[in-house]
Design a protein around this motif. Structure first.
Motif, PDB file in Angstrom:
ATOM      1  N   LEU A 241      37.395  57.607  56.853  1.00 32.76           N
ATOM      2  CA  LEU A 241      36.558  56.468  56.499  1.00 32.76           C
ATOM      3  C   LEU A 241      37.319  55.179  56.786  1.00 32.76           C
ATOM      4  CD1 LEU A 241      35.822  58.956  54.544  1.00 32.76           C
ATOM      5  CD2 LEU A 241      34.756  57.256  53.100  1.00 32.76           C
ATOM      6  N   ASN A 242      36.686  54.257  57.519  1.00 27.60           N
ATOM      7  CA  ASN A 242      37.290  52.964  57.836  1.00 27.60           C
ATOM      8  C   ASN A 242      36.546  51.881  57.072  1.00 27.60           C
ATOM      9  OD1 ASN A 242      38.520  50.714  58.920  1.00 27.60           O
ATOM     10  ND2 ASN A 242      37.683  50.979  60.980  1.00 27.60           N
ATOM     11  N   VAL A 243      37.163  51.388  55.994  1.00 23.26           N
ATOM     12  CA  VAL A 243      36.472  50.483  55.068  1.00 23.26           C
ATOM     13  C   VAL A 243      37.381  49.306  54.723  1.00 23.26           C
ATOM     14  CG1 VAL A 243      35.136  52.394  54.142  1.00 23.26           C
ATOM     15  CG2 VAL A 243      37.273  51.765  53.031  1.00 23.26           C
ATOM     16  N   SER A 244      36.819  48.335  54.000  1.00 23.28           N
ATOM     17  CA  SER A 244      37.573  47.143  53.645  1.00 23.28           C
ATOM     18  C   SER A 244      37.005  46.556  52.357  1.00 23.28           C
ATOM     19  CB  SER A 244      37.521  46.138  54.803  1.00 23.28           C
ATOM     20  OG  SER A 244      38.293  44.996  54.517  1.00 23.28           O
ATOM     21  N   THR A 245      37.311  45.268  52.132  1.00 24.27           N
ATOM     22  CA  THR A 245      36.825  44.560  50.941  1.00 24.27           C
ATOM     23  C   THR A 245      35.836  43.459  51.305  1.00 24.27           C
ATOM     24  OG1 THR A 245      38.707  43.059  51.055  1.00 24.27           O
ATOM     25  CG2 THR A 245      38.952  45.017  49.669  1.00 24.27           C
ATOM     26  N   SER A 246      35.292  43.524  52.526  1.00 26.20           N
ATOM     27  CA  SER A 246      34.340  42.509  52.974  1.00 26.20           C
ATOM     28  C   SER A 246      33.344  43.134  53.928  1.00 26.20           C
ATOM     29  CB  SER A 246      35.077  41.366  53.690  1.00 26.20           C
ATOM     30  OG  SER A 246      34.165  40.512  54.355  1.00 26.20           O
ATOM     31  N   PHE A 247      32.086  42.765  53.791  1.00 33.29           N
ATOM     32  CA  PHE A 247      31.060  43.241  54.714  1.00 33.29           C
ATOM     33  C   PHE A 247      31.280  42.691  56.125  1.00 33.29           C
ATOM     34  CE2 PHE A 247      28.441  43.778  50.756  1.00 33.29           C
ATOM     35  CZ  PHE A 247      28.291  45.144  50.882  1.00 33.29           C
ATOM     36  N   ASP A 248      32.090  41.653  56.254  1.00 34.29           N
ATOM     37  CA  ASP A 248      32.364  41.063  57.563  1.00 34.29           C
ATOM     38  C   ASP A 248      33.468  41.803  58.320  1.00 34.29           C
ATOM     39  OD1 ASP A 248      30.459  39.050  57.171  1.00 34.29           O
ATOM     40  OD2 ASP A 248      31.913  37.760  56.156  1.00 34.29           O
ATOM     41  N   TYR A 249      34.120  42.738  57.699  1.00 34.59           N
ATOM     42  CA  TYR A 249      35.205  43.491  58.341  1.00 34.59           C
ATOM     43  C   TYR A 249      34.667  44.203  59.581  1.00 34.59           C
ATOM     44  CZ  TYR A 249      38.589  47.334  58.923  1.00 34.59           C
ATOM     45  OH  TYR A 249      39.488  48.246  59.421  1.00 34.59           O
ATOM     46  N   ALA A 250      35.426  44.108  60.718  1.00 31.03           N
ATOM     47  CA  ALA A 250      34.910  44.650  61.973  1.00 31.03           C
ATOM     48  C   ALA A 250      35.973  45.339  62.821  1.00 31.03           C
ATOM     49  CB  ALA A 250      34.276  43.525  62.789  1.00 31.03           C
ATOM     50  N   ASP A 251      37.115  45.713  62.242  1.00 35.40           N
ATOM     51  CA  ASP A 251      38.223  46.252  63.034  1.00 35.40           C
ATOM     52  C   ASP A 251      38.144  47.774  63.155  1.00 35.40           C
ATOM     53  OD1 ASP A 251      39.155  43.679  63.144  1.00 35.40           O
ATOM     54  OD2 ASP A 251      40.667  43.950  61.573  1.00 35.40           O
ATOM     55  N   PRO A 252      38.154  48.317  64.383  1.00 36.13           N
ATOM     56  CA  PRO A 252      38.274  49.769  64.534  1.00 36.13           C
ATOM     57  C   PRO A 252      39.706  50.212  64.233  1.00 36.13           C
ATOM     58  CG  PRO A 252      38.338  48.716  66.672  1.00 36.13           C
ATOM     59  CD  PRO A 252      38.075  47.617  65.674  1.00 36.13           C
TER      60      PRO A 252
ATOM     61  N   SER B 162      48.202  56.116  62.123  1.00 36.85           N
ATOM     62  CA  SER B 162      47.545  54.950  62.705  1.00 36.85           C
ATOM     63  C   SER B 162      48.380  53.728  62.376  1.00 36.85           C
ATOM     64  CB  SER B 162      46.125  54.776  62.162  1.00 36.85           C
ATOM     65  OG  SER B 162      46.143  54.430  60.786  1.00 36.85           O
ATOM     66  N   LYS B 163      48.540  52.847  63.352  1.00 39.50           N
ATOM     67  CA  LYS B 163      49.328  51.641  63.119  1.00 39.50           C
ATOM     68  C   LYS B 163      48.503  50.366  63.260  1.00 39.50           C
ATOM     69  CE  LYS B 163      51.234  51.730  67.833  1.00 39.50           C
ATOM     70  NZ  LYS B 163      52.494  51.741  68.621  1.00 39.50           N
ATOM     71  N   ASP B 164      47.181  50.518  63.447  1.00 40.60           N
ATOM     72  CA  ASP B 164      46.322  49.341  63.571  1.00 40.60           C
ATOM     73  C   ASP B 164      45.331  49.218  62.423  1.00 40.60           C
ATOM     74  OD1 ASP B 164      44.751  51.506  64.226  1.00 40.60           O
ATOM     75  OD2 ASP B 164      43.970  50.668  66.096  1.00 40.60           O
ATOM     76  N   GLY B 165      45.541  49.981  61.350  1.00 40.35           N
ATOM     77  CA  GLY B 165      44.644  49.906  60.210  1.00 40.35           C
ATOM     78  C   GLY B 165      44.748  51.143  59.349  1.00 40.35           C
ATOM     79  N   THR B 166      44.006  51.140  58.251  1.00 42.58           N
ATOM     80  CA  THR B 166      44.046  52.228  57.280  1.00 42.58           C
ATOM     81  C   THR B 166      42.713  52.960  57.265  1.00 42.58           C
ATOM     82  OG1 THR B 166      45.585  50.971  55.902  1.00 42.58           O
ATOM     83  CG2 THR B 166      44.441  52.817  54.858  1.00 42.58           C
ATOM     84  N   VAL B 167      42.770  54.285  57.246  1.00 41.15           N
ATOM     85  CA  VAL B 167      41.572  55.098  57.044  1.00 41.15           C
ATOM     86  C   VAL B 167      41.768  55.969  55.806  1.00 41.15           C
ATOM     87  CG1 VAL B 167      40.789  55.141  59.432  1.00 41.15           C
ATOM     88  CG2 VAL B 167      42.449  56.843  58.660  1.00 41.15           C
ATOM     89  N   VAL B 168      40.658  56.325  55.182  1.00 46.20           N
ATOM     90  CA  VAL B 168      40.676  57.236  54.032  1.00 46.20           C
ATOM     91  C   VAL B 168      40.425  58.643  54.555  1.00 46.20           C
ATOM     92  CG1 VAL B 168      39.605  57.831  51.832  1.00 46.20           C
ATOM     93  CG2 VAL B 168      39.762  55.427  52.535  1.00 46.20           C
ATOM     94  N   PRO B 169      41.398  59.563  54.434  1.00 47.44           N
ATOM     95  CA  PRO B 169      41.198  60.916  54.963  1.00 47.44           C
ATOM     96  C   PRO B 169      40.740  61.898  53.878  1.00 47.44           C
ATOM     97  CG  PRO B 169      43.545  60.481  54.647  1.00 47.44           C
ATOM     98  CD  PRO B 169      42.788  59.327  54.051  1.00 47.44           C
ATOM     99  N   VAL B 170      39.684  62.637  54.181  1.00 45.15           N
ATOM    100  CA  VAL B 170      39.201  63.724  53.332  1.00 45.15           C
ATOM    101  C   VAL B 170      39.045  64.957  54.218  1.00 45.15           C
ATOM    102  CG1 VAL B 170      37.365  64.544  51.808  1.00 45.15           C
ATOM    103  CG2 VAL B 170      37.961  62.108  51.838  1.00 45.15           C
ATOM    104  N   SER B 171      39.632  66.085  53.803  1.00 44.64           N
ATOM    105  CA  SER B 171      39.537  67.295  54.624  1.00 44.64           C
ATOM    106  C   SER B 171      38.475  68.229  54.052  1.00 44.64           C
ATOM    107  CB  SER B 171      40.886  68.009  54.710  1.00 44.64           C
ATOM    108  OG  SER B 171      41.243  68.577  53.474  1.00 44.64           O
ATOM    109  N   LEU B 172      37.735  68.861  54.956  1.00 42.22           N
ATOM    110  CA  LEU B 172      36.672  69.794  54.590  1.00 42.22           C
ATOM    111  C   LEU B 172      36.915  71.096  55.350  1.00 42.22           C
ATOM    112  CD1 LEU B 172      33.638  67.380  55.130  1.00 42.22           C
ATOM    113  CD2 LEU B 172      34.860  67.758  52.990  1.00 42.22           C
TER     114      LEU B 172
END
Length: 318
Positions: A181-192, A250-260
């Motif tokens: 999951l690629n998320v942030s604290t603003s609806f304006d966030y747009a970074d892959p 990843s070195k260009d941002g943070t993702v939330v990892p969940v394994s299934l």
């Protein structure tokens, strides 16, 4: 640099969010149990719940306001299926959902100045349970985790992810899906964010390297079976027992990892989240974090990423 003691112009909808995938293309509905964890003390307050839903491209479909209220210490389960239908979300897409728990006196406030200690107090007591329901078979499973403030340059000057411990199972009829999951604290966030990863056997043998890019306000899934199939190494891993490990960076941002871990016949899944390095290394952070990331990159992720172009998108589910 230490984190700031306060953040100005903070959107209160992200003071206490619960962010989750909605796996519609695989036939899962989602229910979410959210809690107002601060039961007493100076920061205890009633919380108002709202729901925002994003489509598979990261576009905000809409927000439903005031779908529930929680007194201090209270918990409730919300079935998102009728709410998502109410928003008119496309039925043929995977979606990203955000439950916002907002202090009652901040509802409708565009931005506020927030003490980071207060922010973290809400996060520390906010384990929510994300429940996946396989339809129409009735299989129900889930995972509990917290969603803290991510990809916000006001909180951290560096944004990286180290996925270091999740198991891989790819025996006959079983696949492992890593949901990012690629998320942030603003609806304006747009970074892959791009995650580079290795599949490694239990004896330490590196089998396959690939990567996946996750657009802002979406999630993407790595199907380990499909990644190995594309590289021609699936049978090799199965011959070795069908077990392994994923290490990602990843070195260009943070993702939330969940394994299934998913039974491809029944639809049953076993879920887990991956803890960040700070849970394993008490000294993680600051310069130590930078040094550790640099060593990890040097050891595993230096040089050309792929043996063939097909690996760049192999196993990516959107």
């Amino acid at each position: 640099m230490p984190p700031p003691t306060s953040i100005s112009a903070f959107d209160p909808r992200f003071l206490r969010p619960c962010i989750f995938p909605v796996m519609r293309r695989m036939g899962y509905g989602t229910a979410v149990s959210v809690n107002n964890g601060i039961a007493s003390g100076p920061h205890a307050t009633d919380m108002v719940i709202s729901l925002s839903v994003f489509d598979a491209d990261g576009h905000l479909i809409g927000t439903l306001d005031d779908i529930g209220r929680l007194a201090p210490g209270a918990i409730t389960k919300i079935d998102t299926r009728p709410l998502i239908t109410q928003l008119g979300a496309p039925e043929d897409q995977d979606l990203l959902g955000v439950m916002h728990l907002v202090p009652v006196d901040l509802v409708g406030v565009a931005t506020t100045d927030i003490d980071t200690a207060v922010l973290m107090e809400h996060i520390r007591v906010s384990d929510d349970f994300i429940e996946f329901r396989q339809e129409p078979r009735g299989v129900i499973t889930g995972v509990a985790y917290q969603t803290g403030p991510l990809n916000d340059p006001r909180l951290s000057s560096t944004r990286t992810t180290v996925v270091q411990a999740p198991k891989v199972i790819v025996s006959e009829g079983v696949d492992t899906l890593f949901t990012l999951l690629n998320v942030s604290t603003s609806f304006d966030y747009a970074d892959p964010v791009t995650l580079d990863f290795w599949i490694i056997l239990p004896d330490g043998t590196r089998v396959t390297r690939s990567q996946i890019t996750v657009p802002a306000w979406t999630y993407r899934q790595i199907s380990v079976t499909e990644v190995l199939e594309a590289d021609g190494t699936l049978q090799r891993v199965r011959d070795a027992g069908g077990l392994g490990l994923l290490i990602g960076y990843s070195k260009d941002g943070t993702v939330v990892p969940v394994s299934l871990t998913r039974n491809t016949a029944s639809g049953g899944i076993a879920c887990d989240h991956t803890l960040p390095p700070v849970f394993y290394l008490s000294t993680w952070g600051g310069q130590k974090r930078l040094e550790a990331n640099a060593r990890l990159e040097q050891e595993l992720f230096d040089g050309d990423a792929f043996t063939s172009a097909k690996l760049a998108t192999a196993g990516a589910r959107s």
